[in-house]
Motif scaffolding. Structure first.
Motif, PDB file in Angstrom:
ATOM      1  N   LYS A   1       0.806  -1.223   0.000  1.00  0.00           N
ATOM      2  CA  LYS A   1       0.000   0.000   0.000  1.00  0.00           C
ATOM      3  C   LYS A   1       0.839   1.273   0.000  1.00  0.00           C
ATOM      4  O   LYS A   1       1.696   1.471   0.861  1.00  0.00           O
ATOM      5  CB  LYS A   1      -0.927   0.005   1.233  1.00  0.00           C
ATOM      6  CG  LYS A   1      -1.773  -1.261   1.358  1.00  0.00           C
ATOM      7  CD  LYS A   1      -2.760  -1.178   2.503  1.00  0.00           C
ATOM      8  CE  LYS A   1      -3.949  -0.302   2.152  1.00  0.00           C
ATOM      9  NZ  LYS A   1      -4.963  -0.328   3.241  1.00  0.00           N
TER      10      LYS A   1
ATOM     11  N   ARG B   1      -6.348   5.762  -3.184  1.00  0.00           N
ATOM     12  CA  ARG B   1      -5.087   5.127  -3.605  1.00  0.00           C
ATOM     13  C   ARG B   1      -5.363   3.845  -4.369  1.00  0.00           C
ATOM     14  O   ARG B   1      -4.666   3.510  -5.319  1.00  0.00           O
ATOM     15  CB  ARG B   1      -4.219   4.830  -2.369  1.00  0.00           C
ATOM     16  CG  ARG B   1      -3.740   6.071  -1.658  1.00  0.00           C
ATOM     17  CD  ARG B   1      -3.218   5.708  -0.300  1.00  0.00           C
ATOM     18  NE  ARG B   1      -4.246   5.028   0.483  1.00  0.00           N
ATOM     19  CZ  ARG B   1      -4.012   4.258   1.530  1.00  0.00           C
ATOM     20  NH1 ARG B   1      -2.777   4.038   1.915  1.00  0.00           N
ATOM     21  NH2 ARG B   1      -5.007   3.691   2.179  1.00  0.00           N
ATOM     22  N   GLY B   2      -6.396   3.118  -3.925  1.00  0.00           N
ATOM     23  CA  GLY B   2      -6.738   1.860  -4.580  1.00  0.00           C
ATOM     24  C   GLY B   2      -6.965   2.047  -6.076  1.00  0.00           C
ATOM     25  O   GLY B   2      -6.337   1.391  -6.898  1.00  0.00           O
TER      26      GLY B   2
ATOM     27  N   SER C   1      -6.246  -9.488   4.011  1.00  0.00           N
ATOM     28  CA  SER C   1      -7.450 -10.045   4.622  1.00  0.00           C
ATOM     29  C   SER C   1      -8.400 -10.525   3.542  1.00  0.00           C
ATOM     30  O   SER C   1      -8.437  -9.964   2.445  1.00  0.00           O
ATOM     31  CB  SER C   1      -8.165  -8.952   5.423  1.00  0.00           C
ATOM     32  OG  SER C   1      -7.296  -8.358   6.350  1.00  0.00           O
TER      33      SER C   1
HETATM   34  P1  GDP Z   1      -7.840   3.934  -0.439  1.00  0.00           P
HETATM   35  O1  GDP Z   1      -8.213   3.554  -1.825  1.00  0.00           O
HETATM   36  O2  GDP Z   1      -6.794   4.996  -0.430  1.00  0.00           O
HETATM   37  O3  GDP Z   1      -9.007   4.283   0.423  1.00  0.00           O
HETATM   38  O4  GDP Z   1      -7.110   2.640   0.208  1.00  0.00           O
HETATM   39  P2  GDP Z   1      -7.721   1.424   1.062  1.00  0.00           P
HETATM   40  O5  GDP Z   1      -6.754   1.079   2.109  1.00  0.00           O
HETATM   41  O6  GDP Z   1      -9.107   1.727   1.536  1.00  0.00           O
HETATM   42  O7  GDP Z   1      -7.765   0.251   0.019  1.00  0.00           O
HETATM   43  C1  GDP Z   1      -8.592   0.319  -1.120  1.00  0.00           C
HETATM   44  C2  GDP Z   1      -9.291  -1.000  -1.353  1.00  0.00           C
HETATM   45  O8  GDP Z   1      -8.340  -2.035  -1.514  1.00  0.00           O
HETATM   46  C3  GDP Z   1     -10.165  -1.443  -0.189  1.00  0.00           C
HETATM   47  O9  GDP Z   1     -11.442  -0.854  -0.216  1.00  0.00           O
HETATM   48  C4  GDP Z   1     -10.213  -2.938  -0.423  1.00  0.00           C
HETATM   49  O10 GDP Z   1     -11.238  -3.244  -1.339  1.00  0.00           O
HETATM   50  C5  GDP Z   1      -8.865  -3.248  -1.057  1.00  0.00           C
HETATM   51  N1  GDP Z   1      -8.010  -3.858  -0.041  1.00  0.00           N
HETATM   52  C6  GDP Z   1      -7.209  -3.234   0.867  1.00  0.00           C
HETATM   53  N2  GDP Z   1      -6.645  -4.101   1.709  1.00  0.00           N
HETATM   54  C7  GDP Z   1      -7.089  -5.324   1.337  1.00  0.00           C
HETATM   55  C8  GDP Z   1      -6.889  -6.664   1.839  1.00  0.00           C
HETATM   56  O11 GDP Z   1      -6.179  -6.930   2.830  1.00  0.00           O
HETATM   57  N3  GDP Z   1      -7.512  -7.681   1.166  1.00  0.00           N
HETATM   58  C9  GDP Z   1      -8.321  -7.445   0.093  1.00  0.00           C
HETATM   59  N4  GDP Z   1      -8.915  -8.485  -0.491  1.00  0.00           N
HETATM   60  N5  GDP Z   1      -8.541  -6.207  -0.397  1.00  0.00           N
HETATM   61  C10 GDP Z   1      -7.944  -5.165   0.221  1.00  0.00           C
END
Ligand code: GDP
Ligand code: MN
Length: 380
Positions: free
Chosen positions: A45, A53-54, A94
């Motif tokens: 990440k 970020r995703g 996870s």
């Molecule tokens: P953001 O996009 O900056 O809000 O970053 P996030 O930490 O919320 O991650 C974005 C998305 O990646 C999440 O909503 C999840 O769908 C996915 N994601 C993040 N961590 C995991 C993980 O441990 N397992 C899975 N399967 N998906 C993850």
């Protein structure tokens, strides 16, 4: 002050909120070491202080060493909405059954705290609010009474989280509220808060904004401050206690009052120039503050002229004028300075400066004229 996700998660953990095991990594090799430590599969990440970020390719799943090398290599250095990734957070991945949203923030007009909870997490809450406002359960919290478990239980029912998740979620909400209040946050947000297929609820992301007004009772925040900005100008300004934000232009700005500083940026833009910074010296425009302000701006190689815009109120212009002269004795400034001095004791202030004026210390009668002069000098 906004925290990085990894700092937010460490903050959460202090209040007993469950997170996935993980660690930071600044290089591909460090990423590999963390991945092996926490065990595959892992998520790689990007640590930048911006959401989404995703979607921007900053969150990737890796099942083995090669995938960690690939993703860590790609994400380090990646530009996400103008933020270049210098650090990664690697955590054990996870399995996700459901994604929820939970946050606490301040509701200023109502003089209460505001909790937001939704069974539709993972996406930005603004999008949920727009497309499906009924999916958010709002909770107004009296700061004196706080949030107890019974209320949190009713709240998770109202938000219709999955039955199996409700009790754990209610407990997490009480902890998150404690983190938000005792931890002196302006915002504490978990998105997504997940339910795993095994029926466990924990935080997958962390967005924390600390309330700077409370920093006096948090010496431990110094560690966050150290990573707050990479901009050497902002670091220097922070050390000197100035309210400074670095920008890309060529006209250095000093003004008293945030509103006047903003207007000064606008006027510089209006006459075809670009501001190198925002700098509000507030009410204390004495020599020490003025010297510090000039020094920070002078250290910026992009600055070609400096516009000092002072409207005297409680701050008296004659004091500012003396401050400027005193400051110029202490620091040698390479760019020409254009001053606009108005308000309380402006006549006296201008009289103090009059004998010292030359081609690099100039006064103009109005803000607009001063902006024009500073912009012309910046382009010369
Ligand atoms: P953001 O996009 O900056 O809000 O970053 P996030 O930490 O919320 O991650 C974005 C998305 O990646 C999440 O909503 C999840 O769908 C996915 N994601 C993040 N961590 C995991 C993980 O441990 N397992 C899975 N399967 N998906 C993850
Ligand atoms: Mn998120």
């Amino acid at each position: 002050m906004d925290l990085f996700e990894y700092q937010g998660k460490q903050y959460f953990a202090r209040f007993g909120i469950a997170i996935s095991p993980g660690d930071v990594a600044d290089t591909v090799d460090e990423a590999l070491a963390v991945a092996r430590e926490v065990g595959y599969p892992v998520v790689v990440k990007a640590q930048v202080k911006v959401g989404g970020r995703g979607k921007a390719g900053g969150v990737k799943l890796a099942n083995n060493d090669d995938e960690v090398r690939l993703h860590a290599g790609n994400i380090l250095g990646l530009d996400i909405k103008g933020h270049v990734v210098k650090r990664l957070w690697i955590e054990h991945a996870s399995d996700i059954e459901k994604e929820y949203y939970a946050s606490f923030t301040l509701d200023r007009p109502n003089k209460t705290h505001l909790g937001m909870l939704s069974a539709q997490g993972g996406v930005e809450i603004e999008v949920v609010a727009e497309e499906n406002p009924d999916a958010i359960a709002f909770l107004s919290i009296d700061p004196v009474r706080g949030l107890d478990l019974a209320t949190a239980r009713r709240w998770v029912d109202e938000a219709q989280l999955d039955e199996v998740a409700r009790e754990q979620a209610a407990e997490i909400l009480v902890k998150l509220y404690r983190c938000y209040t005792e931890g002196d946050c302006d915002l504490a947000e978990i998105n997504p808060l997940i339910l795993t297929p095994e029926g466990k609820v924990h935080a997958l992301d962390a967005k924390v904004t600390l309330d700077e007004n409370a920093s006096f009772r948090h010496p431990e925040w110094a560690a966050y401050r150290a990573t707050e900005t990479d901009d050497p100008r902002e670091k220097m300004a922070k050390e000197k206690g100035l309210n400074y934000i670095g920008l890309d232009g060529s006209v250095g700005i000093i003004a008293n009052g945030a509103g006047l500083a903003m207007s000064t940026l606008d006027v510089v833009n209006q006459v075809g120039g670009t501001a190198a910074n925002f700098l509000d010296i507030g009410g204390g425009a004495d020599a020490a503050v003025m010297a510090a302000a000039l020094e920070v701006i002078n250290a910026d190689p992009k600055v070609k002229s400096i516009f000092v815009n002072i409207f005297g109120g409680i701050t008296r212009v004659d004091e500012v004028a003396n401050g400027v002269l005193e400051a110029l004795k202490r620091v040698s400034i390479t760019s020409p300075i254009v001053l606009r001095l108005d308000g309380t004791n402006a006549v006296e202030g201008r009289a103090i400066l009059a004998p010292h004026l030359n081609e690099s210390l100039i006064t103009e009668a109005t803000m607009l004229d001063a902006a024009r002069r500073a912009v012309t000098l910046a382009k010369a």
